[in-house]
Write an enzyme that holds these catalytic residues in place. Structure first.
Site, PDB file in Angstrom:
ATOM      1  CG  ASP A  67      -1.457 -18.243   4.704  1.00 26.57           C
ATOM      2  OD1 ASP A  67      -2.246 -18.871   4.036  1.00 26.57           O
ATOM      3  OD2 ASP A  67      -0.835 -17.191   4.125  1.00 26.57           O
ATOM      4  CG  ASN A 136      -1.534  -6.258   0.422  1.00 22.24           C
ATOM      5  OD1 ASN A 136      -1.568  -7.279  -0.164  1.00 22.24           O
ATOM      6  ND2 ASN A 136      -1.784  -5.777   1.915  1.00 22.24           N
ATOM      7  CG  HIS A 138      -1.412 -11.078   1.072  1.00 15.61           C
ATOM      8  ND1 HIS A 138      -1.537 -10.144   2.184  1.00 15.61           N
ATOM      9  CD2 HIS A 138      -1.489 -11.342   0.307  1.00 15.61           C
ATOM     10  CE1 HIS A 138      -2.639 -10.492   1.515  1.00 15.61           C
ATOM     11  NE2 HIS A 138      -2.592 -11.715   1.105  1.00 15.61           N
ATOM     12  CD  GLU A 143      -0.866  -8.254   4.573  1.00 15.38           C
ATOM     13  OE1 GLU A 143      -0.499  -8.339   3.382  1.00 15.38           O
ATOM     14  OE2 GLU A 143      -1.630  -8.439   4.890  1.00 15.38           O
TER      15      GLU A 143
HETATM   16  C1  F6R Z   1      -3.468 -17.589   1.087  1.00 12.38           C
HETATM   17  C2  F6R Z   1      -2.875 -16.618   0.764  1.00 12.38           C
HETATM   18  C3  F6R Z   1      -3.102 -15.324   0.262  1.00 12.38           C
HETATM   19  C4  F6R Z   1      -4.275 -16.082  -0.590  1.00 12.38           C
HETATM   20  C5  F6R Z   1      -4.402 -14.364  -1.031  1.00 12.38           C
HETATM   21  C6  F6R Z   1      -5.222 -14.257  -1.992  1.00 12.38           C
HETATM   22  O1  F6R Z   1      -3.285 -18.983   1.726  1.00 12.38           O
HETATM   23  O2  F6R Z   1      -1.378 -16.768   1.536  1.00 12.38           O
HETATM   24  O3  F6R Z   1      -2.540 -14.618   0.176  1.00 12.38           O
HETATM   25  O4  F6R Z   1      -3.872 -15.973  -2.015  1.00 12.38           O
HETATM   26  O5  F6R Z   1      -4.787 -13.367  -0.300  1.00 12.38           O
HETATM   27  O6  F6R Z   1      -6.543 -14.465  -1.641  1.00 12.38           O
HETATM   28  P1  F6R Z   1      -7.657 -14.443  -2.852  1.00 12.38           P
HETATM   29  O7  F6R Z   1      -7.543 -15.916  -3.463  1.00 12.38           O
HETATM   30  O8  F6R Z   1      -9.644 -15.211  -1.778  1.00 12.38           O
HETATM   31  O9  F6R Z   1      -7.695 -13.554  -3.046  1.00 12.38           O
END
Ligand code: F6R
Length: 241
Positions: A67, A136, A138, A143
């Protein structure tokens, strides 16, 4: 699904790096699906160490990130392109031309998304997809919602994600509201999926993903239908299993 629980985040990173390195050793031009965020940083540090030690050669590896934020410059210090360059690509012998991050500034996000999925397919598909997980549930920026979206697409970030990512920006107002993300189908098409989670703030999302219904309100729950998915957790993230 396989679930492995480790003592701490460093061990989760070592395990993930070992599995990624094994993939590259068995297929030197492997296609890696990569994630940003805090969670994979120890894995990337271990990959850098293995590359510098001459154990893994990334010269033929191709990568596709999950992403990218919309409406911030590619060279912004918080863009996911910058994150990948700083935390991995600048320190290993990967050809930067073989690294791909969605263009969050494309004039036509739909066309960019379709082209990104097509590029992954043309590369032969993703061999190993690295994922973190949001509080959450995701994965990527898919989301909680009413459905699983198949292809790469533009998303509006959930308020909880904006709050979680606020720590990287000067103020909440500076956090981008939109991103381009691989879809659930694109993730599920990867031949192997590694989901990394560390810290107690991920424990509920992990519990819901592993034991709850397969439900788009917890997007990671769909991974239970994947034929080769490995959850690499520290004790805190596994604390509610
Ligand atoms: C990052 C992504 C997100 C993160 C998630 C956890 O490319 O797609 O899904 O993996 O938000 O983020 P952290 O590791 O910072 O807790």
């Amino acid at each position: 699904m396989q679930i492995h629980v480790f003592e701490n985040a460093a061990q989760v990173g070592q395990a993930a790096a070992t599995l990624i390195a094994a993939q590259v050793l068995s297929k030197p031009n492997a296609v890696l699906g990569l994630a940003t965020g805090s969670t994979p940083i120890p894995a990337y540090q271990e990959l850098i160490r293995l590359c510098k030690a001459g154990v893994v050669d990334f010269s033929q590896v191709r990568s596709y990130n999950l992403d990218e934020y919309c409406n911030i410059p590619e060279d912004h210090e918080q863009s996911y392109r910058t994150f990948m360059n700083v935390n991995l690509f600048n320190h290993i012998n990967i050809d930067i031309a073989n690294t791909h991050v969605p263009n969050g500034n494309a004039a036509d996000a739909e066309a960019e998304s379709a082209a990104y999925d097509a590029a992954i397919a043309a590369a032969g598909g993703i061999d190993v997809q690295v994922l973190g997980i949001g509080r959450n549930g995701h994965i990527g920026f898919n989301e909680p919602g009413d459905s699983f979206i198949y292809g790469c697409h533009q998303v509006t970030l959930a308020q909880s994600t904006i709050e979680a990512n606020r720590r990287f920006f000067e103020s909440e107002a500076d956090v981008p509201r939109q991103a381009i993300s691989l879809g659930i189908g694109s993730i599920m098409n990867a031949r192997k999926v590694l989901l990394l989670a560390t810290g107690a703030d991920k424990a509920q999302a992990i519990r819901d993903s592993v034991h709850g219904d397969i439900n788009p309100q917890v997007q990671a729950s769909i991974l239970r239908n994947h034929p080769d998915v490995i959850f690499l957790l520290d004790k805190a993230a596994a604390g509610l299993l």
